[in-house]
Design an enzyme around this catalytic site. Structure first.
Site, PDB file in Angstrom:
ATOM      1  N   SER A 128      -0.863  -9.344   0.223  1.00  0.00           N
ATOM      2  CA  SER A 128       0.536  -9.520  -0.095  1.00  0.00           C
ATOM      3  C   SER A 128       1.432 -10.725   0.303  1.00  0.00           C
ATOM      4  CB  SER A 128       1.207  -8.135   0.433  1.00  0.00           C
ATOM      5  OG  SER A 128       2.618  -8.263   0.128  1.00  0.00           O
ATOM      6  N   GLU A 130       4.160 -10.634   1.113  1.00  0.00           N
ATOM      7  CA  GLU A 130       5.210 -10.146   2.226  1.00  0.00           C
ATOM      8  C   GLU A 130       4.606 -10.641   3.333  1.00  0.00           C
ATOM      9  OE1 GLU A 130       7.908  -8.199   1.611  1.00  0.00           O
ATOM     10  OE2 GLU A 130       8.401  -7.721   3.526  1.00  0.00           O
ATOM     11  N   TYR A 154       5.255  -3.511   7.441  1.00  0.00           N
ATOM     12  CA  TYR A 154       4.408  -3.594   6.216  1.00  0.00           C
ATOM     13  C   TYR A 154       3.793  -4.940   6.329  1.00  0.00           C
ATOM     14  CZ  TYR A 154       2.804  -4.365   1.526  1.00  0.00           C
ATOM     15  OH  TYR A 154       2.205  -4.262   0.293  1.00  0.00           O
TER      16      TYR A 154
HETATM   17  P1  NAP Z   1       1.350   2.186  -4.695  1.00  0.00           P
HETATM   18  O1  NAP Z   1       1.827   2.734  -6.405  1.00  0.00           O
HETATM   19  O2  NAP Z   1       2.192   2.588  -3.754  1.00  0.00           O
HETATM   20  O3  NAP Z   1      -0.167   3.039  -4.482  1.00  0.00           O
HETATM   21  C1  NAP Z   1      -0.464   2.971  -3.253  1.00  0.00           C
HETATM   22  C2  NAP Z   1      -1.824   3.755  -3.304  1.00  0.00           C
HETATM   23  O4  NAP Z   1      -2.338   3.951  -1.974  1.00  0.00           O
HETATM   24  C3  NAP Z   1      -1.626   5.300  -3.763  1.00  0.00           C
HETATM   25  O5  NAP Z   1      -2.585   5.618  -4.477  1.00  0.00           O
HETATM   26  C4  NAP Z   1      -1.348   5.972  -2.343  1.00  0.00           C
HETATM   27  O6  NAP Z   1      -1.705   7.384  -2.702  1.00  0.00           O
HETATM   28  C5  NAP Z   1      -2.569   5.192  -1.693  1.00  0.00           C
HETATM   29  N1  NAP Z   1      -2.348   5.516  -0.108  1.00  0.00           N
HETATM   30  C6  NAP Z   1      -1.420   5.622   0.699  1.00  0.00           C
HETATM   31  N2  NAP Z   1      -1.780   5.872   1.812  1.00  0.00           N
HETATM   32  C7  NAP Z   1      -2.863   6.159   1.782  1.00  0.00           C
HETATM   33  C8  NAP Z   1      -3.897   6.574   2.961  1.00  0.00           C
HETATM   34  N3  NAP Z   1      -3.874   6.579   4.272  1.00  0.00           N
HETATM   35  N4  NAP Z   1      -5.206   6.645   2.654  1.00  0.00           N
HETATM   36  C9  NAP Z   1      -5.557   6.505   1.163  1.00  0.00           C
HETATM   37  N5  NAP Z   1      -4.810   6.107   0.226  1.00  0.00           N
HETATM   38  C10 NAP Z   1      -3.509   6.065   0.484  1.00  0.00           C
HETATM   39  O7  NAP Z   1       1.279   0.698  -4.717  1.00  0.00           O
HETATM   40  P2  NAP Z   1       0.740  -0.534  -5.594  1.00  0.00           P
HETATM   41  O8  NAP Z   1       1.812  -1.015  -6.190  1.00  0.00           O
HETATM   42  O9  NAP Z   1      -0.308   0.176  -6.577  1.00  0.00           O
HETATM   43  O10 NAP Z   1       0.041  -1.514  -4.817  1.00  0.00           O
HETATM   44  C11 NAP Z   1      -1.243  -1.515  -4.747  1.00  0.00           C
HETATM   45  C12 NAP Z   1      -1.695  -2.335  -3.409  1.00  0.00           C
HETATM   46  O11 NAP Z   1      -1.127  -3.568  -3.554  1.00  0.00           O
HETATM   47  C13 NAP Z   1      -1.039  -2.013  -2.057  1.00  0.00           C
HETATM   48  O12 NAP Z   1      -2.151  -1.936  -1.146  1.00  0.00           O
HETATM   49  C14 NAP Z   1       0.061  -2.754  -1.938  1.00  0.00           C
HETATM   50  O13 NAP Z   1       0.526  -2.983  -0.573  1.00  0.00           O
HETATM   51  C15 NAP Z   1      -0.599  -3.892  -2.227  1.00  0.00           C
HETATM   52  N6  NAP Z   1       0.376  -4.815  -3.149  1.00  0.00           N
HETATM   53  C16 NAP Z   1       1.296  -4.466  -3.854  1.00  0.00           C
HETATM   54  C17 NAP Z   1       2.201  -5.404  -4.618  1.00  0.00           C
HETATM   55  C18 NAP Z   1       2.994  -4.907  -5.526  1.00  0.00           C
HETATM   56  O14 NAP Z   1       4.056  -5.521  -5.920  1.00  0.00           O
HETATM   57  N7  NAP Z   1       2.990  -3.887  -6.209  1.00  0.00           N
HETATM   58  C19 NAP Z   1       2.170  -6.782  -3.885  1.00  0.00           C
HETATM   59  C20 NAP Z   1       1.212  -7.059  -3.106  1.00  0.00           C
HETATM   60  C21 NAP Z   1       0.477  -6.176  -2.473  1.00  0.00           C
HETATM   61  P3  NAP Z   1      -0.465   8.414  -2.640  1.00  0.00           P
HETATM   62  O15 NAP Z   1       0.063   8.519  -4.076  1.00  0.00           O
HETATM   63  O16 NAP Z   1      -1.410   9.805  -2.032  1.00  0.00           O
HETATM   64  O17 NAP Z   1       0.518   8.081  -1.484  1.00  0.00           O
HETATM   65  O1  F7E Z   2      12.279  -4.642  -3.152  1.00  0.00           O
HETATM   66  C1  F7E Z   2      15.795  -5.520  -2.597  1.00  0.00           C
HETATM   67  C2  F7E Z   2      15.053  -5.504  -1.297  1.00  0.00           C
HETATM   68  O2  F7E Z   2      11.249  -2.597  -2.463  1.00  0.00           O
HETATM   69  C3  F7E Z   2      12.440  -6.079  -3.676  1.00  0.00           C
HETATM   70  C4  F7E Z   2       6.119  -4.098  -2.611  1.00  0.00           C
HETATM   71  O3  F7E Z   2       5.073  -3.873  -3.847  1.00  0.00           O
HETATM   72  O4  F7E Z   2       6.294  -6.285  -3.023  1.00  0.00           O
HETATM   73  C5  F7E Z   2       6.927  -5.184  -2.955  1.00  0.00           C
HETATM   74  O5  F7E Z   2       8.006  -5.044  -1.872  1.00  0.00           O
HETATM   75  C6  F7E Z   2      13.758  -6.723  -3.080  1.00  0.00           C
HETATM   76  C7  F7E Z   2      14.167  -6.644  -1.623  1.00  0.00           C
HETATM   77  O6  F7E Z   2       9.771  -4.720  -3.218  1.00  0.00           O
HETATM   78  C8  F7E Z   2      17.178  -2.348  -3.158  1.00  0.00           C
HETATM   79  O7  F7E Z   2      15.898  -5.587  -0.260  1.00  0.00           O
HETATM   80  C9  F7E Z   2      18.080  -4.272  -3.293  1.00  0.00           C
HETATM   81  O8  F7E Z   2      14.548  -7.896  -1.202  1.00  0.00           O
HETATM   82  O9  F7E Z   2      11.101  -3.733  -4.991  1.00  0.00           O
HETATM   83  P1  F7E Z   2      11.159  -3.913  -3.574  1.00  0.00           P
HETATM   84  P2  F7E Z   2       9.326  -5.523  -1.799  1.00  0.00           P
HETATM   85  O10 F7E Z   2      10.082  -5.138  -0.581  1.00  0.00           O
HETATM   86  O11 F7E Z   2       9.626  -7.050  -2.347  1.00  0.00           O
HETATM   87  C10 F7E Z   2       5.664  -6.748  -1.959  1.00  0.00           C
HETATM   88  C11 F7E Z   2       4.803  -8.164  -2.327  1.00  0.00           C
HETATM   89  C12 F7E Z   2       4.358  -5.796  -1.487  1.00  0.00           C
HETATM   90  O12 F7E Z   2       3.430  -6.230  -0.999  1.00  0.00           O
HETATM   91  C13 F7E Z   2       5.126  -4.161  -1.350  1.00  0.00           C
HETATM   92  O13 F7E Z   2       3.950  -3.420  -1.360  1.00  0.00           O
HETATM   93  O14 F7E Z   2      14.750  -5.674  -3.765  1.00  0.00           O
HETATM   94  N1  F7E Z   2      16.629  -4.287  -2.763  1.00  0.00           N
HETATM   95  N2  F7E Z   2      18.171  -3.023  -3.437  1.00  0.00           N
HETATM   96  C14 F7E Z   2      15.984  -3.193  -3.164  1.00  0.00           C
HETATM   97  N3  F7E Z   2      15.027  -2.600  -2.964  1.00  0.00           N
HETATM   98  C15 F7E Z   2      14.798  -1.470  -3.059  1.00  0.00           C
HETATM   99  N4  F7E Z   2      13.327  -0.780  -3.028  1.00  0.00           N
HETATM  100  N5  F7E Z   2      15.498  -0.374  -3.290  1.00  0.00           N
HETATM  101  C16 F7E Z   2      17.025  -0.826  -3.539  1.00  0.00           C
HETATM  102  O15 F7E Z   2      17.893  -0.208  -3.695  1.00  0.00           O
END
Ligand code: NAP
Ligand code: F7E
Length: 325
Positions: A128, A130, A154
């Site tokens: 990520s 992050e 995270y």
């Molecule tokens: P998501 O919608 O939250 O999906 C996460 C999945 O992981 C869900 O199926 C969840 O199952 C499962 N999970 C959580 N805890 C687990 C555990 N202990 N054992 C097995 N499975 C578990 O996230 P996503 O947006 O699809 O992201 C997919 C991956 O990419 C994650 O690793 C995330 O950290 C990474 N990532 C996401 C982003 C983004 O912007 N979306 C960016 C960079 C990296 P439940 O439904 O049961 O909770």
């Molecule tokens: O926040 C701001 C918050 O929770 C984005 C995950 O997929 O991307 C994701 O993480 C921004 C942040 O995503 C609210 O403070 C303001 O600056 O949508 P988010 P994230 O934290 O960037 C990374 C790449 C991952 O890997 C993660 O899995 O939005 N923000 N107000 C808020 N965010 C949330 N959630 N809720 C608010 O009310």
């Protein structure tokens, strides 16, 4: 010809569900683990249409080594996609131990099952942006060589995951790779992430179902792409001729405020009239700015996104209008 087998952790999440669809289109057999949920309907809600139609699931957990060993040992997949994680950054401050166990030790558990049961397979890790945290290069981007300085439990756990994957690659000669993905969204995004929260809230306000929307920090910048483009990148990365790590990003960044302005303007609402700040959505440390340089994956693998920020947001607006209007 024998079908290729893919094993996906997190198959019922946003990315897991799009990835499963994408792999089915490419004629893979797809397997995944789902966690037990007290509301059975929630367990497979994003993949209901796929289960039994090319996708097989079994109960498992990244923290339950026996379930991982059993699945990997019996399926013997050709490709493993470790996309399961506790993926909410702000919530990682509330449940740091669970987040670190799943997002760091969970990766190690999967790698061990892979190394022991099917070392000839390929392994993709969902790393990520992050991980970069406070780091921004002088030209305003983050790229593969940018120092990792995470700003959340995270992010710290994801840095471990990234490094342990590289270590297993070099130490054990495994095809284990990282995609360092910047934020990616879709109508399937959890509604407590900021894009879907804003779009859903804006459509509900327009429909008279709520009056206000409470957010946290509106001055953070993110590089937002579409999950469908990013799961295509995962498949390209794992099928490269050699194991390597790639940044996946659009190269454009917007603040949360700009995103609100775009979404609410589309619905003829001034966001300033309805959006308020609630400190409960702030983070103990904020990652302020993300803009990814994805020139490596564009050059080496020919990947580029099909969606823009605008078409992504428009698709999400249309989705919620279909639900509430
Ligand atoms: P998501 O919608 O939250 O999906 C996460 C999945 O992981 C869900 O199926 C969840 O199952 C499962 N999970 C959580 N805890 C687990 C555990 N202990 N054992 C097995 N499975 C578990 O996230 P996503 O947006 O699809 O992201 C997919 C991956 O990419 C994650 O690793 C995330 O950290 C990474 N990532 C996401 C982003 C983004 O912007 N979306 C960016 C960079 C990296 P439940 O439904 O049961 O909770
Ligand atoms: O926040 C701001 C918050 O929770 C984005 C995950 O997929 O991307 C994701 O993480 C921004 C942040 O995503 C609210 O403070 C303001 O600056 O949508 P988010 P994230 O934290 O960037 C990374 C790449 C991952 O890997 C993660 O899995 O939005 N923000 N107000 C808020 N965010 C949330 N959630 N809720 C608010 O009310």
């Amino acid at each position: 010809m024998k079908k290729r087998k893919a094993f996906i952790t997190g198959i019922n999440g946003q990315d897991g569900s799009y990835l499963a669809e994408y792999l089915l289109e490419k004629d893979y057999e797809v397997y995944g683990i789902v966690r037990r949920n007290s509301i059975a309907e929630n367990q497979e809600s994003r993949i209901d249409h796929l289960v039994g139609n090319g996708v097989e699931t079994a109960y498992g957990d990244l923290l339950d080594v026996s379930s991982l060993e059993r699945m990997v040992g019996t399926i013997k997949p050709d490709e493993i996609y470790n996309v399961g994680a506790q993926s909410h950054v702000r919530i990682s401050f509330d449940i740091p131990q669970f987040t670190v166990q799943t997002n760091a030790l969970g990766v190690l558990n999967m790698l061990e099952a892979y190394k022991y049961h099917c070392p000839k397979a390929r392994f993709y890790q969902a790393s990520s942006s992050e991980c970069f945290g406070r780091s921004v290069e002088e030209d305003g981007y983050q790229r593969e060589t940018t120092k990792m300085e995470p700003t959340s439990p995270y992010g710290c756990a994801k840095v471990f995951g990234y490094n342990i994957v590289r270590h297993y690659r070099f130490a054990h000669k495994l095809f284990a790779v990282n995609g360092i993905l910047f934020n990616h969204e879709s109508p399937r995004r959890g509604a407590n992430f900021v894009t879907n929260k804003v779009v859903k809230g804006a459509v509900r306000i327009k429909s008279g179902l709520q009056d206000k929307l409470e957010l946290g920090n509106m001055d953070a910048y993110r590089d937002w792409g579409h999950s469908k483009d990013y799961v295509r990148a995962m498949n390209m990365i794992i099928n490269h001729t050699e194991p390597d790590d790639f940044v996946v990003a659009t190269g454009r960044t917007h603040s949360v405020r700009e995103m609100c302005n775009y979404v609410f303007s589309k619905l003829d609402i001034n966001y300033k009239d309805v959006v308020t700040q609630n400190p409960k959505f702030l983070r103990a440390e904020e990652l302020k700015y993300l803009k990814g340089d994805s020139s490596k994956i564009r050059k080496v693998l020919g990947w580029k996104p099909k969606y823009t920020f605008e078409t992504l947001m428009d698709e999400m607006i249309e989705h919620w209008q279909g639900v509430y209007e």
